[in-house]
Scaffold this motif. Structure first.
Motif, PDB file in Angstrom:
ATOM      1  N   THR A  27       0.884  -1.089   0.137  1.00 31.52           N
ATOM      2  CA  THR A  27       0.080   0.063  -0.112  1.00 31.52           C
ATOM      3  C   THR A  27       0.948   1.265  -0.045  1.00 31.52           C
ATOM      4  OG1 THR A  27      -1.763  -1.009   1.272  1.00 31.52           O
ATOM      5  CG2 THR A  27      -1.848   1.299   1.309  1.00 31.52           C
ATOM      6  N   ALA A  28       1.791   1.220   0.622  1.00 31.97           N
ATOM      7  CA  ALA A  28       3.103   2.353   0.776  1.00 31.97           C
ATOM      8  C   ALA A  28       3.416   2.416  -0.589  1.00 31.97           C
ATOM      9  CB  ALA A  28       4.229   2.071   1.840  1.00 31.97           C
ATOM     10  N   ALA A  29       3.674   1.302  -1.166  1.00 35.97           N
ATOM     11  CA  ALA A  29       4.235   1.699  -2.711  1.00 35.97           C
ATOM     12  C   ALA A  29       3.287   2.226  -3.425  1.00 35.97           C
ATOM     13  CB  ALA A  29       4.852   0.247  -3.055  1.00 35.97           C
ATOM     14  N   LYS A  30       1.966   1.646  -3.429  1.00 32.73           N
ATOM     15  CA  LYS A  30       0.830   2.066  -4.402  1.00 32.73           C
ATOM     16  C   LYS A  30       0.615   3.607  -4.114  1.00 32.73           C
ATOM     17  CE  LYS A  30      -0.026  -1.602  -6.356  1.00 32.73           C
ATOM     18  NZ  LYS A  30       0.171  -1.896  -8.075  1.00 32.73           N
ATOM     19  N   VAL A  31       0.876   4.080  -2.933  1.00 27.26           N
ATOM     20  CA  VAL A  31       0.315   5.534  -2.593  1.00 27.26           C
ATOM     21  C   VAL A  31       1.492   6.229  -3.175  1.00 27.26           C
ATOM     22  CG1 VAL A  31       0.083   7.181  -0.780  1.00 27.26           C
ATOM     23  CG2 VAL A  31      -1.074   4.820  -0.370  1.00 27.26           C
ATOM     24  N   ASN A  32       2.915   5.904  -3.126  1.00 27.42           N
ATOM     25  CA  ASN A  32       3.920   6.578  -3.618  1.00 27.42           C
ATOM     26  C   ASN A  32       3.485   6.712  -5.203  1.00 27.42           C
ATOM     27  OD1 ASN A  32       6.543   7.675  -3.777  1.00 27.42           O
ATOM     28  ND2 ASN A  32       6.661   5.915  -4.817  1.00 27.42           N
ATOM     29  N   LEU A  33       3.250   5.553  -5.822  1.00 30.35           N
ATOM     30  CA  LEU A  33       3.030   5.708  -7.271  1.00 30.35           C
ATOM     31  C   LEU A  33       1.991   6.479  -7.763  1.00 30.35           C
ATOM     32  CD1 LEU A  33       3.801   4.054  -9.888  1.00 30.35           C
ATOM     33  CD2 LEU A  33       2.155   2.196  -9.566  1.00 30.35           C
ATOM     34  N   LYS A  34       0.676   6.560  -7.000  1.00 30.01           N
ATOM     35  CA  LYS A  34      -0.423   7.201  -7.503  1.00 30.01           C
ATOM     36  C   LYS A  34      -0.491   8.554  -6.969  1.00 30.01           C
ATOM     37  CE  LYS A  34      -2.519   3.582  -9.386  1.00 30.01           C
ATOM     38  NZ  LYS A  34      -3.022   3.539 -10.663  1.00 30.01           N
ATOM     39  N   GLU A  35       0.198   8.989  -5.846  1.00 29.52           N
ATOM     40  CA  GLU A  35       0.086  10.256  -5.069  1.00 29.52           C
ATOM     41  C   GLU A  35       1.100  10.969  -4.722  1.00 29.52           C
ATOM     42  OE1 GLU A  35      -2.615   9.815  -1.738  1.00 29.52           O
ATOM     43  OE2 GLU A  35      -4.016   8.260  -2.876  1.00 29.52           O
ATOM     44  N   GLY A  36       2.376  10.275  -4.809  1.00 34.15           N
ATOM     45  CA  GLY A  36       3.545  10.870  -4.677  1.00 34.15           C
ATOM     46  C   GLY A  36       4.478  10.509  -3.135  1.00 34.15           C
ATOM     47  N   LYS A  37       5.452  10.838  -3.307  1.00 33.04           N
ATOM     48  CA  LYS A  37       6.429  10.341  -2.102  1.00 33.04           C
ATOM     49  C   LYS A  37       6.043  10.967  -0.518  1.00 33.04           C
ATOM     50  CE  LYS A  37      11.234   9.610  -0.926  1.00 33.04           C
ATOM     51  NZ  LYS A  37      12.586   9.988  -1.328  1.00 33.04           N
ATOM     52  N   LYS A  38       5.405  12.417  -0.943  1.00 31.17           N
ATOM     53  CA  LYS A  38       4.972  13.073   0.398  1.00 31.17           C
ATOM     54  C   LYS A  38       3.872  12.111   1.215  1.00 31.17           C
ATOM     55  CE  LYS A  38       6.693  17.635  -0.708  1.00 31.17           C
ATOM     56  NZ  LYS A  38       6.341  19.183  -0.465  1.00 31.17           N
ATOM     57  N   ASN A  39       2.891  11.937   0.388  1.00 29.74           N
ATOM     58  CA  ASN A  39       1.709  11.084   0.811  1.00 29.74           C
ATOM     59  C   ASN A  39       2.051   9.798   1.370  1.00 29.74           C
ATOM     60  OD1 ASN A  39      -0.105  13.438   0.344  1.00 29.74           O
ATOM     61  ND2 ASN A  39      -1.661  12.068  -0.713  1.00 29.74           N
ATOM     62  N   ALA A  40       3.128   9.112   0.695  1.00 27.23           N
ATOM     63  CA  ALA A  40       3.150   7.804   1.026  1.00 27.23           C
ATOM     64  C   ALA A  40       4.281   7.783   2.207  1.00 27.23           C
ATOM     65  CB  ALA A  40       4.277   7.452  -0.183  1.00 27.23           C
ATOM     66  N   LEU A  41       5.017   8.779   2.514  1.00 27.96           N
ATOM     67  CA  LEU A  41       5.784   9.188   3.796  1.00 27.96           C
ATOM     68  C   LEU A  41       5.037   9.124   5.072  1.00 27.96           C
ATOM     69  CD1 LEU A  41       8.948  10.959   2.631  1.00 27.96           C
ATOM     70  CD2 LEU A  41       9.033   8.828   3.111  1.00 27.96           C
ATOM     71  N   TRP A  42       3.998  10.119   4.650  1.00 30.93           N
ATOM     72  CA  TRP A  42       2.709  10.169   5.837  1.00 30.93           C
ATOM     73  C   TRP A  42       2.066   8.796   6.166  1.00 30.93           C
ATOM     74  CZ3 TRP A  42       1.802  13.900   8.986  1.00 30.93           C
ATOM     75  CH2 TRP A  42       2.405  15.305   8.770  1.00 30.93           C
ATOM     76  N   PHE A  43       1.715   8.077   5.186  1.00 30.56           N
ATOM     77  CA  PHE A  43       1.332   6.908   5.276  1.00 30.56           C
ATOM     78  C   PHE A  43       2.335   5.985   6.079  1.00 30.56           C
ATOM     79  CE2 PHE A  43       1.255   2.200   4.174  1.00 30.56           C
ATOM     80  CZ  PHE A  43      -0.213   2.028   4.449  1.00 30.56           C
ATOM     81  N   VAL A  44       3.634   5.980   5.704  1.00 28.64           N
ATOM     82  CA  VAL A  44       4.456   5.163   6.565  1.00 28.64           C
ATOM     83  C   VAL A  44       4.704   5.783   7.957  1.00 28.64           C
ATOM     84  CG1 VAL A  44       6.942   4.768   6.730  1.00 28.64           C
ATOM     85  CG2 VAL A  44       5.864   4.519   4.621  1.00 28.64           C
ATOM     86  N   ALA A  45       4.433   7.126   8.281  1.00 27.40           N
ATOM     87  CA  ALA A  45       4.908   7.486   9.601  1.00 27.40           C
ATOM     88  C   ALA A  45       3.519   7.242  10.398  1.00 27.40           C
ATOM     89  CB  ALA A  45       4.907   9.187   9.561  1.00 27.40           C
ATOM     90  N   GLY A  46       2.382   7.017   9.854  1.00 30.29           N
ATOM     91  CA  GLY A  46       1.090   6.525  10.564  1.00 30.29           C
ATOM     92  C   GLY A  46       1.530   4.944  11.005  1.00 30.29           C
ATOM     93  N   ALA A  47       2.074   4.330   9.968  1.00 33.29           N
ATOM     94  CA  ALA A  47       2.299   2.930  10.181  1.00 33.29           C
ATOM     95  C   ALA A  47       3.124   2.695  11.021  1.00 33.29           C
ATOM     96  CB  ALA A  47       2.526   2.147   9.011  1.00 33.29           C
ATOM     97  N   VAL A  48       4.328   3.146  11.185  1.00 32.80           N
ATOM     98  CA  VAL A  48       5.474   3.147  12.102  1.00 32.80           C
ATOM     99  C   VAL A  48       4.914   3.605  13.574  1.00 32.80           C
ATOM    100  CG1 VAL A  48       7.669   4.228  12.667  1.00 32.80           C
ATOM    101  CG2 VAL A  48       7.392   3.257  10.411  1.00 32.80           C
ATOM    102  N   LEU A  49       4.332   4.656  13.724  1.00 37.04           N
ATOM    103  CA  LEU A  49       3.751   4.988  15.016  1.00 37.04           C
ATOM    104  C   LEU A  49       3.250   4.003  15.559  1.00 37.04           C
ATOM    105  CD1 LEU A  49       3.283   7.387  17.097  1.00 37.04           C
ATOM    106  CD2 LEU A  49       1.288   8.063  15.895  1.00 37.04           C
TER     107      LEU A  49
END
Length: 211
Positions: A27-49
């Motif tokens: 999902t992180a990879a798909k978010v990066n592909l569809k919406e860009g790196k910033k949104n993907a990093l926000w997704f990762v930040a939520g998951a890592v928290l």
């Protein structure tokens, strides 16, 4: 050096646990592909928290269990049975998994952050995984249930989780080409890993009884 071992142990445990293709990393990879790196990093930040709290809770349970040698022995025996069953299942019973394409609509960074938290929170695997990892490391004197060591281990796990998820974001083009191969052989990979863990667990049990 005393803190380097738990840091590396946490990092490697997290990286190994997350690097196989799964819902969160794909999902992180798909978010990066569809919406860009910033949104993907926000997704990762939520998951890592969420992973931070899951690992902390798991180590807390492990510390309670570690004070009971009889429970630790029972946990090893139960773990051996579980990993043996999983090995037989993945190598001889499970059907070949198929990759599924998911559609992701563009949305806000805040939504992606909470989506990361949600998907990570729905994944209960990290808690028993880190309980077994920390108890096993402690049995080999590679980990101790002391506050500074626990914090270092948890911090290493967070770094390892972030590194694994970021690798999907940064190198998705290469990963995507190998996803079909990984999915076709995922049962064999998982079965081999659980088989190795089962053998090591059995060795640990036999060492305990015959020492």
């Amino acid at each position: 050096m005393a803190l380097l071992t738990p840091l590396l142990s946490g990092f490697l445990a997290a990286f190994i646990g997350i690097i196989p293709p799964g819902l969160i990393n794909m999902t992180a990879a798909k978010v990066n592909l569809k919406e860009g790196k910033k949104n993907a990093l926000w997704f990762v930040a939520g998951a890592v928290l969420v992973i931070f709290f899951q690992v902390s809770l798991a180590v807390f349970f492990a510390r309670v269990i570690d004070n009971r040698p009889d429970v630790v022995t029972l946990l090893r025996e139960v773990g051996f049975v579980i990993f043996s069953v999983l090995t037989v299942y993945f190598l001889f019973i499970a059907k070949e998994p198929k990759a599924k394409k998911s559609k992701i609509k563009k949305t806000s960074k805040k939504s992606r952050f909470f989506l990361g938290m949600l998907l990570s929170g729905l994944n209960f695997f990290p808690i028993p995984y880190y309980v077994v990892v920390s108890v096993t490391l402690a049995s080999y004197h590679l980990f101790a249930f002391e506050n500074n060591i626990i914090f270092t281990f948890v911090f290493g796990s967070v770094l390892g989780s972030f590194a694994a998820l970021y690798s999907y974001i940064g190198f998705f083009g290469r990963i995507e080409k190998k996803t079909d191969y990984l999915m076709k052989n995922m049962n064999t990979i998982i079965g081999s890993i659980t088989g190795l863990i089962a053998v090591l667990t059995l060795f640990n049990i036999l060492t305990y009884y015959f020492s």
